[in-house]
Write a protein that holds these residues in place. Structure first.
Motif, mmCIF file in Angstrom:
data_model
loop_
_atom_site.group_PDB
_atom_site.id
_atom_site.type_symbol
_atom_site.label_atom_id
_atom_site.label_comp_id
_atom_site.label_asym_id
_atom_site.label_seq_id
_atom_site.Cartn_x
_atom_site.Cartn_y
_atom_site.Cartn_z
ATOM 1 N N PHE A 37 11.506 40.917 72.647
ATOM 2 C CA PHE A 37 10.932 40.359 73.872
ATOM 3 C C PHE A 37 9.444 40.102 73.695
ATOM 4 C CE2 PHE A 37 14.625 42.736 75.430
ATOM 5 C CZ PHE A 37 15.259 41.726 76.123
ATOM 6 N N SER A 38 8.990 39.020 74.289
ATOM 7 C CA SER A 38 7.559 38.718 74.351
ATOM 8 C C SER A 38 7.292 38.024 75.681
ATOM 9 C CB SER A 38 7.121 37.856 73.167
ATOM 10 O OG SER A 38 7.838 36.650 73.141
ATOM 11 N N PHE A 39 6.018 37.779 75.972
ATOM 12 C CA PHE A 39 5.631 37.213 77.254
ATOM 13 C C PHE A 39 4.807 35.948 77.038
ATOM 14 C CE2 PHE A 39 6.304 41.685 77.893
ATOM 15 C CZ PHE A 39 7.041 41.733 79.060
ATOM 16 N N THR A 40 5.009 34.959 77.908
ATOM 17 C CA THR A 40 4.205 33.750 77.878
ATOM 18 C C THR A 40 3.386 33.680 79.157
ATOM 19 O OG1 THR A 40 5.924 32.416 78.911
ATOM 20 C CG2 THR A 40 5.900 32.479 76.514
ATOM 21 N N ALA A 41 2.198 33.114 79.044
ATOM 22 C CA ALA A 41 1.316 32.987 80.202
ATOM 23 C C ALA A 41 0.768 31.568 80.261
ATOM 24 C CB ALA A 41 0.161 33.978 80.113
ATOM 25 N N LEU A 42 0.700 31.023 81.475
ATOM 26 C CA LEU A 42 0.140 29.700 81.731
ATOM 27 C C LEU A 42 -1.041 29.877 82.678
ATOM 28 C CD1 LEU A 42 0.373 26.561 81.564
ATOM 29 C CD2 LEU A 42 1.863 26.705 83.549
ATOM 30 N N THR A 43 -2.229 29.480 82.242
ATOM 31 C CA THR A 43 -3.434 29.632 83.053
ATOM 32 C C THR A 43 -4.189 28.317 83.144
ATOM 33 O OG1 THR A 43 -4.712 30.348 81.146
ATOM 34 C CG2 THR A 43 -3.763 32.071 82.517
ATOM 35 N N VAL A 44 -5.000 28.209 84.184
ATOM 36 C CA VAL A 44 -5.866 27.049 84.398
ATOM 37 C C VAL A 44 -7.283 27.560 84.609
ATOM 38 C CG1 VAL A 44 -6.316 25.074 85.886
ATOM 39 C CG2 VAL A 44 -3.987 25.772 85.458
ATOM 40 N N VAL A 45 -8.252 26.893 83.984
ATOM 41 C CA VAL A 45 -9.655 27.283 84.090
ATOM 42 C C VAL A 45 -10.458 26.070 84.539
ATOM 43 C CG1 VAL A 45 -11.669 28.030 82.758
ATOM 44 C CG2 VAL A 45 -9.448 29.034 82.301
ATOM 45 N N GLY A 46 -11.384 26.276 85.488
ATOM 46 C CA GLY A 46 -12.233 25.186 85.951
ATOM 47 C C GLY A 46 -13.530 25.709 86.531
ATOM 48 N N ASP A 47 -14.496 24.808 86.707
ATOM 49 C CA ASP A 47 -15.799 25.207 87.240
ATOM 50 C C ASP A 47 -16.011 24.753 88.684
ATOM 51 O OD1 ASP A 47 -16.189 22.507 86.905
ATOM 52 O OD2 ASP A 47 -18.114 22.713 85.892
ATOM 53 N N GLN A 48 -14.987 24.220 89.337
ATOM 54 C CA GLN A 48 -15.024 23.722 90.711
ATOM 55 C C GLN A 48 -16.036 22.583 90.880
ATOM 56 O OE1 GLN A 48 -15.595 27.339 93.020
ATOM 57 N NE2 GLN A 48 -13.418 27.326 93.450
ATOM 58 N N ASN A 49 -16.328 21.890 89.798
ATOM 59 C CA ASN A 49 -17.215 20.732 89.861
ATOM 60 C C ASN A 49 -16.721 19.615 88.954
ATOM 61 O OD1 ASN A 49 -19.463 19.434 90.906
ATOM 62 N ND2 ASN A 49 -20.737 20.037 89.192
ATOM 63 N N GLY A 50 -15.409 19.522 88.748
ATOM 64 C CA GLY A 50 -14.860 18.425 87.966
ATOM 65 C C GLY A 50 -14.515 18.759 86.536
ATOM 66 N N LYS A 51 -14.589 20.007 86.125
ATOM 67 C CA LYS A 51 -14.242 20.384 84.759
ATOM 68 C C LYS A 51 -13.004 21.271 84.806
ATOM 69 C CE LYS A 51 -17.440 20.800 81.837
ATOM 70 N NZ LYS A 51 -18.358 20.998 80.742
ATOM 71 N N ILE A 52 -12.015 20.966 83.954
ATOM 72 C CA ILE A 52 -10.745 21.704 83.966
ATOM 73 C C ILE A 52 -10.144 21.779 82.575
ATOM 74 C CG2 ILE A 52 -9.356 19.677 84.519
ATOM 75 C CD1 ILE A 52 -7.616 21.530 86.227
ATOM 76 N N GLY A 53 -9.364 22.839 82.353
ATOM 77 C CA GLY A 53 -8.609 23.016 81.122
ATOM 78 C C GLY A 53 -7.428 23.927 81.398
ATOM 79 N N PHE A 54 -6.367 23.813 80.606
ATOM 80 C CA PHE A 54 -5.222 24.693 80.781
ATOM 81 C C PHE A 54 -4.790 25.255 79.439
ATOM 82 C CE2 PHE A 54 -2.914 21.039 79.376
ATOM 83 C CZ PHE A 54 -1.717 21.512 78.865
ATOM 84 N N GLY A 55 -4.158 26.423 79.485
ATOM 85 C CA GLY A 55 -3.701 27.068 78.269
ATOM 86 C C GLY A 55 -2.340 27.704 78.472
ATOM 87 N N TYR A 56 -1.527 27.681 77.429
ATOM 88 C CA TYR A 56 -0.194 28.268 77.457
ATOM 89 C C TYR A 56 0.005 29.002 76.143
ATOM 90 C CZ TYR A 56 4.913 28.494 77.795
ATOM 91 O OH TYR A 56 6.220 28.919 77.854
ATOM 92 N N LYS A 57 0.111 30.334 76.197
ATOM 93 C CA LYS A 57 0.210 31.138 74.981
ATOM 94 C C LYS A 57 1.251 32.245 75.142
ATOM 95 C CE LYS A 57 -2.607 29.823 71.767
ATOM 96 N NZ LYS A 57 -2.102 29.492 70.464
ATOM 97 N N LYS A 58 1.656 32.803 74.009
ATOM 98 C CA LYS A 58 2.675 33.841 73.971
ATOM 99 C C LYS A 58 2.142 35.051 73.208
ATOM 100 C CE LYS A 58 6.392 33.187 71.403
ATOM 101 N NZ LYS A 58 7.716 32.730 70.949
ATOM 102 N N ALA A 59 2.531 36.270 73.676
ATOM 103 C CA ALA A 59 2.149 37.511 72.988
ATOM 104 C C ALA A 59 3.177 38.594 73.311
ATOM 105 C CB ALA A 59 0.760 37.952 73.418
ATOM 106 N N LYS A 60 3.072 39.727 72.634
ATOM 107 C CA LYS A 60 4.003 40.834 72.839
ATOM 108 C C LYS A 60 3.760 41.563 74.155
ATOM 109 C CE LYS A 60 6.031 40.801 68.742
ATOM 110 N NZ LYS A 60 7.439 40.534 68.588
ATOM 111 N N GLU A 61 2.524 41.513 74.685
ATOM 112 C CA GLU A 61 2.189 42.196 75.928
ATOM 113 C C GLU A 61 1.587 41.201 76.913
ATOM 114 O OE1 GLU A 61 -0.468 45.266 74.779
ATOM 115 O OE2 GLU A 61 1.012 46.274 73.515
ATOM 116 N N VAL A 62 1.729 41.495 78.212
ATOM 117 C CA VAL A 62 1.272 40.577 79.259
ATOM 118 C C VAL A 62 -0.247 40.367 79.243
ATOM 119 C CG1 VAL A 62 1.166 40.201 81.753
ATOM 120 C CG2 VAL A 62 3.251 41.055 80.729
#
Length: 157
Positions: free
Chosen positions: A30-55
């Motif tokens: 078993f492993s865990f995947t996480a989907l996150t979004v990062v932004g500066d609330q002024n027009g800058k954004i990025g997203f990431g999707y990664k997997k690891a053994k722990e949350v």
């Protein structure tokens, strides 16, 4: 614009954590995947999707990937300048600007994206698959298609 020189601190939103498994000779791993979004609330954004053994490790990996994949969006008065459409696999997203105080009218995954990018008035519609990963990528694709208002006005003349 460099992240360190930005006047706005980066805001992180966790959209999805899933437990996934891989069947091997000795049983399931078993492993865990996480989907996150990062932004500066002024027009800058990025997203990431990664997997690891722990949350916590999966979340931190996806946040680091999101910080590496930042890009700018042209905003206009807390919304977007024009209607855009984004696709990814079976998900289709239509994003329509709202110029009065309507707020964010969208699904949960898209709402997190609009909050971290700094959009306050917008409505959107999702067609097809509601898988959060596909929805996030389709929304990011739609936001990448936003054109600058100056370029639009030059083409009209």
């Amino acid at each position: 614009m460099n992240i360190k020189n930005s006047n706005f601190p980066l805001r992180e939103k966790l959209i999805l954590v899933k437990r996934v498994s891989k069947t091997v000779k000795g049983g399931r791993v078993f492993s865990f995947t996480a989907l996150t979004v990062v932004g500066d609330q002024n027009g800058k954004i990025g997203f990431g999707y990664k997997k690891a053994k722990e949350v916590p490790l999966a979340i931190s990996k996806s946040i680091e990937k999101a910080k590496k994949n930042l890009f700018n969006i042209n905003l206009y008065k807390n919304t977007i300048p024009h209607k855009v459409i984004g696709n990814h696999l079976c998900s289709k997203v239509i994003i329509i600007p709202s110029y009065n105080e309507t707020g964010i009218i969208s699904g949960k995954s898209m709402k997190y994206i609009f909050e971290v990018v700094g959009i306050k008035n917008i409505s959107s519609k999702l067609y097809g698959s509601s898988n959060p990963i596909n929805v996030v990528i389709a929304t990011i694709n739609a936001l990448k298609n936003i054109k600058n208002l100056k370029l639009i006005y030059k083409k009209k003349k």
